[in-house]
Write an enzyme that holds these catalytic residues in place. Structure first.
Site, PDB file in Angstrom:
ATOM      1  NE  ARG A   1      -6.278   1.522   0.039  1.00 53.79           N
ATOM      2  CZ  ARG A   1      -6.441   2.479   0.916  1.00 53.79           C
ATOM      3  NH1 ARG A   1      -5.438   2.831   1.695  1.00 53.79           N
ATOM      4  NH2 ARG A   1      -7.580   3.085   1.035  1.00 53.79           N
TER       5      ARG A   1
ATOM      6  NE  ARG B   1     -10.592  12.883   4.145  1.00 53.16           N
ATOM      7  CZ  ARG B   1     -10.521  11.588   3.888  1.00 53.16           C
ATOM      8  NH1 ARG B   1     -11.482  10.990   3.220  1.00 53.16           N
ATOM      9  NH2 ARG B   1      -9.485  10.889   4.295  1.00 53.16           N
TER      10      ARG B   1
ATOM     11  CG  HIS C   1     -13.012   3.686   3.387  1.00 51.36           C
ATOM     12  ND1 HIS C   1     -13.788   4.671   3.977  1.00 51.36           N
ATOM     13  CD2 HIS C   1     -11.734   4.000   3.686  1.00 51.36           C
ATOM     14  CE1 HIS C   1     -13.018   5.539   4.590  1.00 51.36           C
ATOM     15  NE2 HIS C   1     -11.747   5.156   4.421  1.00 51.36           N
TER      16      HIS C   1
ATOM     17  CD  GLU D   1      -8.720  -0.890   4.327  1.00 49.48           C
ATOM     18  OE1 GLU D   1      -8.254  -0.582   5.444  1.00 49.48           O
ATOM     19  OE2 GLU D   1      -9.007  -0.057   3.459  1.00 49.48           O
TER      20      GLU D   1
ATOM     21  CG  ASN E   1      -1.838   1.147   1.319  1.00 49.70           C
ATOM     22  OD1 ASN E   1      -1.778   2.063   0.494  1.00 49.70           O
ATOM     23  ND2 ASN E   1      -2.704   1.137   2.315  1.00 49.70           N
TER      24      ASN E   1
END
Ligand code: AMP
Length: 405
Positions: free
Chosen positions: A96, A246, A185, A389, A12
């Site tokens: 990823r 955010r 996600h 993940e 990743n």
């Protein structure tokens, strides 16, 4: 391509970091994992962990992602602390990748042609895509002949129907610029969907869920019959619930007003992506849920408001998605906050009783790992489950490289 796939490396690559995990895929055994941090800075740092042993931290020099991959190779093959004798033991590499747009609806083998298509998607993720691609290119050089597979954060959401994914602006903007909801996600929502189906002892294609990935970045997904019907993030990961820094959903007219007041696109981008959310509302100079809760409990108004807004928006989307699905088997919490913060969950779950949730407040406080946060007789289950993940990327990589074997 060989059909004998045993050892899979998962990478990743972020803008200044490279996370890695090496798996023995039979038995899904994690052999080693870690991260090279501060890539491109004067001094980098490498965290390495063999199996379940304590992790070690070493200062290193990593000018770019190629250097970082060399460091990973060295650690994995180290005679003392390594887990493989030679790099040729690595059979496949899973990467990823942030954005697959509408081109990559599933994990895909990287060939010169597919990698070119990934490059065309850089405008969809100008910060994340270049390091993602850099990681793949570096592996092509370091591991000649070893298959690289791109696993896209958007892919699992590609089952959304048009009426969920399109914005109500003239369709020419979709055709011209690709403006639509993609969702993010996806690998986490996919992992949680598969693992929850197993937990509930139901076939994946019959499971109905609201999956809540709540971390610094957060998104929810409505899962109908194992597939995504809707999700909270949009064209970019800025949309949806209140996040660490955010804003999530705001009236788009605010952006127009800010432009009229003289702010540039970059300034607004910075405001909404880096200075908003828990950080912006909380006013305690932290986007960490632990600090927000501590200050909210101490009666600090900003932190209280931030926490109330965070919970309000999540309850709102759970209710909306429950209705869109037509009722769900379970609501699942994952991600840094979803997995760990019982206080944050405690502001959401009691408000779900109207959906048929019989909350187990004690389990919510005490349970670690995977388990039920609703009473066993609850019509709708609430489940907490750590996401994985990396394992999902390893599984998908295995499926791609052994297809047709
Ligand atoms: P993630 O982005 O999934 O790594 O989640 C990061 C966020 O999880 C952090 O910003 C924290 O707010 C939150 N978090 C992690 N551990 C805990 C914990 N033990 N209690 C409360 N919040 C936590």
């Amino acid at each position: 391509m060989s059909c004998h796939i045993e050892t899979i490396l998962v990478l990743n690559a972020g803008s200044s970091s490279l996370k890695f995990t090496l798996y023995k895929i039979s038995g899904e055994q994690r052999l080693a994992n870690g991260v090279v941090e501060r890539i491109g800075y004067g001094s980098a740092n490498m965290v390495y962990r063999r199996g379940d042993e304590p992790k070690s931290e070493t200062p290193v020099i990593a000018r770019n992602h190629s250097d970082a991959i060399q460091l990973v190779c060295k650690a994995l093959t180290d005679p003392e602390k390594g887990v493989i004798k030679a790099l040729r033991e690595i059979d496949a590499i899973g990467h990823r990748v942030l954005h697959g747009a509408e081109i990559f609806k599933e994990a895909t083998l990287m060939t010169p042609e597919t990698l070119d298509k990934v490059r065309e998607l850089i405008p969809f993720g100008p910060l994340h895509m270049p390091p993602n691609i850099g990681g793949i290119e570096a592996c092509e050089k370091t591991f000649p002949g070893v298959p690289n597979v791109g696993v896209f954060d958007t892919a699992f959401h590609q089952t959304m129907p048009d009426y969920a994914s399109h914005y109500a602006i003239p369709e020419e903007y979709y055709h011209k610029y690709g403006f639509r909801k993609y969702g993010f996600h996806g690998t986490s929502h996919h992992y949680i969907t598969v693992a929850t189906a197993r937990y509930l002892d139901k076939p994946v294609d019959q499971v109905n869920l609201v999956t809540c990935h709540l971390g610094n970045g957060s998104s929810l997904a409505a899962i109908k019959n194992g597939k995504v019907l809707d999700t909270t993030m949009g064209l970019t990961p800025l949309a949806g619930v209140v996040m660490g820094t955010r804003s999530g959903d705001i009236d788009p007219a605010i952006v127009l007003e800010l432009v009229r007041k003289g702010m540039t696109a970059d300034e607004i981008d910075n405001l909404l992506n880096k200075k908003s959310g828990l950080l912006g509302v909380g006013g305690i100079n932290s986007n960490d849920m632990r600090d927000i809760i501590k200050n909210a409990e101490a009666g600090y108004h900003g932190a209280q408001l931030a926490l109330d807004m965070w919970a309000h928006r999540i309850v709102q989307y759970i209710g909306a998605y429950f209705t869109l699905i037509g009722g769900a088997d379970a609501i699942v919490f994952t991600g840094g906050i979803g997995e760990n913060s019982w206080q944050a969950r405690d502001r959401v779950i009691p408000r779900l009783s109207c959906l048929g949730v019989d909350y187990d407040a004690e389990a919510n406080q005490t349970l670690r790992g995977t388990g039920l946060l609703s009473k066993p007789e609850s019509r709708v289950k609430v489940i907490v489950m750590p996401t994985d993940e990396e394992l999902m990327i390893a599984r998908e990589t295995y499926q791609v490289v052994t297809k047709g074997c």
